[in-house]
Design a protein around this motif. Structure first.
Motif, mmCIF file in Angstrom:
data_model
loop_
_atom_site.group_PDB
_atom_site.id
_atom_site.type_symbol
_atom_site.label_atom_id
_atom_site.label_comp_id
_atom_site.label_asym_id
_atom_site.label_seq_id
_atom_site.Cartn_x
_atom_site.Cartn_y
_atom_site.Cartn_z
ATOM 1 N N VAL A 54 0.725 -1.223 0.111
ATOM 2 C CA VAL A 54 0.148 -0.208 0.000
ATOM 3 C C VAL A 54 1.077 1.040 0.144
ATOM 4 O O VAL A 54 1.264 1.790 1.032
ATOM 5 N N ALA A 55 1.394 1.537 -1.210
ATOM 6 C CA ALA A 55 2.087 2.867 -1.502
ATOM 7 C C ALA A 55 1.907 3.712 -2.666
ATOM 8 O O ALA A 55 2.346 3.778 -3.657
ATOM 9 N N PRO A 56 0.668 4.603 -2.185
ATOM 10 C CA PRO A 56 0.156 5.160 -3.208
ATOM 11 C C PRO A 56 1.283 6.251 -3.956
ATOM 12 O O PRO A 56 1.193 6.586 -5.218
ATOM 13 N N PHE A 57 2.155 6.680 -3.189
ATOM 14 C CA PHE A 57 3.455 7.567 -3.784
ATOM 15 C C PHE A 57 4.823 6.800 -3.721
ATOM 16 O O PHE A 57 5.694 7.384 -3.700
ATOM 17 N N ASP A 87 -13.327 -2.980 4.037
ATOM 18 C CA ASP A 87 -11.954 -2.463 3.365
ATOM 19 C C ASP A 87 -11.531 -1.583 4.302
ATOM 20 O O ASP A 87 -12.069 -1.008 5.329
ATOM 21 N N LEU A 88 -10.108 -1.539 4.265
ATOM 22 C CA LEU A 88 -9.317 -0.655 5.115
ATOM 23 C C LEU A 88 -9.170 0.616 4.443
ATOM 24 O O LEU A 88 -8.747 0.706 3.505
ATOM 25 N N ARG A 124 -7.938 2.911 0.014
ATOM 26 C CA ARG A 124 -8.999 2.003 0.187
ATOM 27 C C ARG A 124 -8.323 0.538 -0.272
ATOM 28 O O ARG A 124 -8.134 0.380 -1.514
ATOM 29 N N VAL A 125 -8.271 -0.396 0.996
ATOM 30 C CA VAL A 125 -7.659 -1.703 0.402
ATOM 31 C C VAL A 125 -8.714 -2.668 0.808
ATOM 32 O O VAL A 125 -9.387 -2.845 1.808
ATOM 33 N N THR A 130 -7.448 1.272 -3.985
ATOM 34 C CA THR A 130 -7.614 2.430 -4.707
ATOM 35 C C THR A 130 -7.290 3.545 -3.951
ATOM 36 O O THR A 130 -7.331 3.425 -2.858
ATOM 37 N N THR A 131 -7.326 4.642 -4.630
ATOM 38 C CA THR A 131 -7.292 6.059 -3.714
ATOM 39 C C THR A 131 -8.538 6.919 -4.134
ATOM 40 O O THR A 131 -8.768 6.949 -5.141
#
Length: 386
Positions: free
Chosen positions: A216-219, A241-242, A253-254, A262-263
């Protein structure tokens, strides 16, 4: 943001001397505050208070968030060195606290530690501060029989599953490094660790104890251990969802079943740690200033169920967040025990309906000892106390 009395800052790494607490006087003050409140708690039952870990001490504080003038601490309960996280199991009347050396079991009614459940990976010595070995995030099963606690050795981390009845560690499952937070799925079939230094959420099956990591690494993960774009804390939504905030710029959102991430956009543009979710879906996020790719100052972000965002600037930094209910009002409460520089001896209380309506009527309360993790608790009246 309206400030309360100035709060003394506690530095990390070394435990300060602990002052004596006059429990009777503190309880009397709490009762008077409740009685004088213009918005009294529901008298049909005991008022909701807070349990807060004091990371620079060996205790958890029982906190009355209604006290805006003096110390908000009603009582302090000795649990063990360097407490990190706390969870309450209301049906059994017990609280569980991850300390440096074990999980403390607390009788909420008497305010006493009744047991210390040892870790399998128990540190050889006690340390304080963000990087200390020992227990980090923890969660208790719905029936109160099992505690899942993340234990860090420094180089590795494990989810230790402890049988509360026997006190034995039943399983020890490797997870990502430095798991700040632990959550249990709504059906109890999975446990999730939020692996701060791993850029992952680890999903552990509570029957087979098989584990799988979801990045989980959006950036991205550039910078590794030096990165600020890492996960800290999470909440579960009703669908399972987390939700994890990143840098006041993205809410991840995991889906733990598919592993899909997703973000959606956030508006604070600040390095975020704690997150709490109210029953109506409102989120409260703790922001700590311009670190990494975030350029904004410290703030508290309140996100409405429809995704709209209100950002409340603050001079204070915060670590974790929780939801507190007082009569028919819902508040976000945020702890001042930021794990890096900028911690302070207090908490901030935010009325969520006012914040979403564009009004900042937040206030600070005084809580010593680097208050870190917070959960609501209904504390029954004890014999012999006011």
């Amino acid at each position: 943001m309206r400030a309360g009395r100035p709060c003394r800052r506690i530095s990390g790494g070394v435990r300060p001397e602990r002052p004596a607490v006059d429990v009777a006087l503190a309880r009397r003050a709490a009762a008077e505050t409740d009685g004088d409140s213009t918005e009294p708690a529901d008298r049909a039952g005991d008022p909701q208070l807070l349990l807060v870990t004091q990371a620079d001490r060996d205790s958890v504080a029982v906190v009355n968030p209604r006290d805006r003038d003096g110390s908000a601490v009603v009582d302090e309960i000795t649990v063990g060195a360097a407490p990190w996280d706390v969870a309450v199991h209301p049906e059994s009347g017990r609280a569980f606290v991850s300390t440096a050396l074990g999980v403390a079991v607390v009788d909420v009614a008497t305010g006493e530690r009744t047991r210390l459940l040892d870790y399998r990976h128990r540190p050889r010595e006690v340390a304080y501060g963000e990087y200390r070995p020992g227990g980090l995030g923890l969660a208790v099963s719905a029936d109160g029989s099992t505690v899942h606690v993340a234990v860090s050795t420094g180089d590795e981390a494990f989810l230790e599953t402890i049988d509360v009845g026997t006190g034995r560690v039943e399983r020890s499952t490797p997870v990502g490094r430095r798991p700040f937070d632990v959550l249990i799925s709504h059906d109890g079939r999975e446990v999730y660790t939020i692996d701060h230094d791993g850029f992952t959420v680890t999903v552990v099956d509570t029957t087979t104890f098989d584990a799988r990591a979801i990045e989980v690494a959006p950036f991205g993960t550039e910078g590794g251990l030096a990165s600020f774009e890492k996960p800290h804390y999470a909440v579960l939504d009703p669908g399972g969802d987390l939700l994890l905030p990143y840098q006041g710029r993205a809410l991840a959102r995991v889906d733990p079943v598919s592993g899909e991430v997703t973000t959606s956009a956030l508006g604070a543009d600040t390095h975020q740690h704690g997150v709490a979710r109210a029953d109506d879906g409102t989120l409260v996020l703790a922001g700590n200033g311009p670190f990494g790719n975030a350029g904004g100052g410290a703030s508290i972000e309140v996100v409405s169920p429809d995704g709209g965002s209100t950002v409340l600037p603050t001079e204070r930094r915060h670590e974790t967040a929780a939801i507190w209910q007082d009569a028919d009002k819902t508040y976000g409460v945020l702890t001042g025990g930021y794990t890096q520089d900028g911690a302070w001896d207090g908490m901030t209380v935010v009325a969520l309906d006012a914040a979403l309506g564009g009004t900042d009527d937040s206030y600070e309360i005084r809580v010593p000892g680097r208050p870190q993790a917070v959960v609501p608790v209904t504390l029954p009246h004890r014999e012999g106390t006011p």
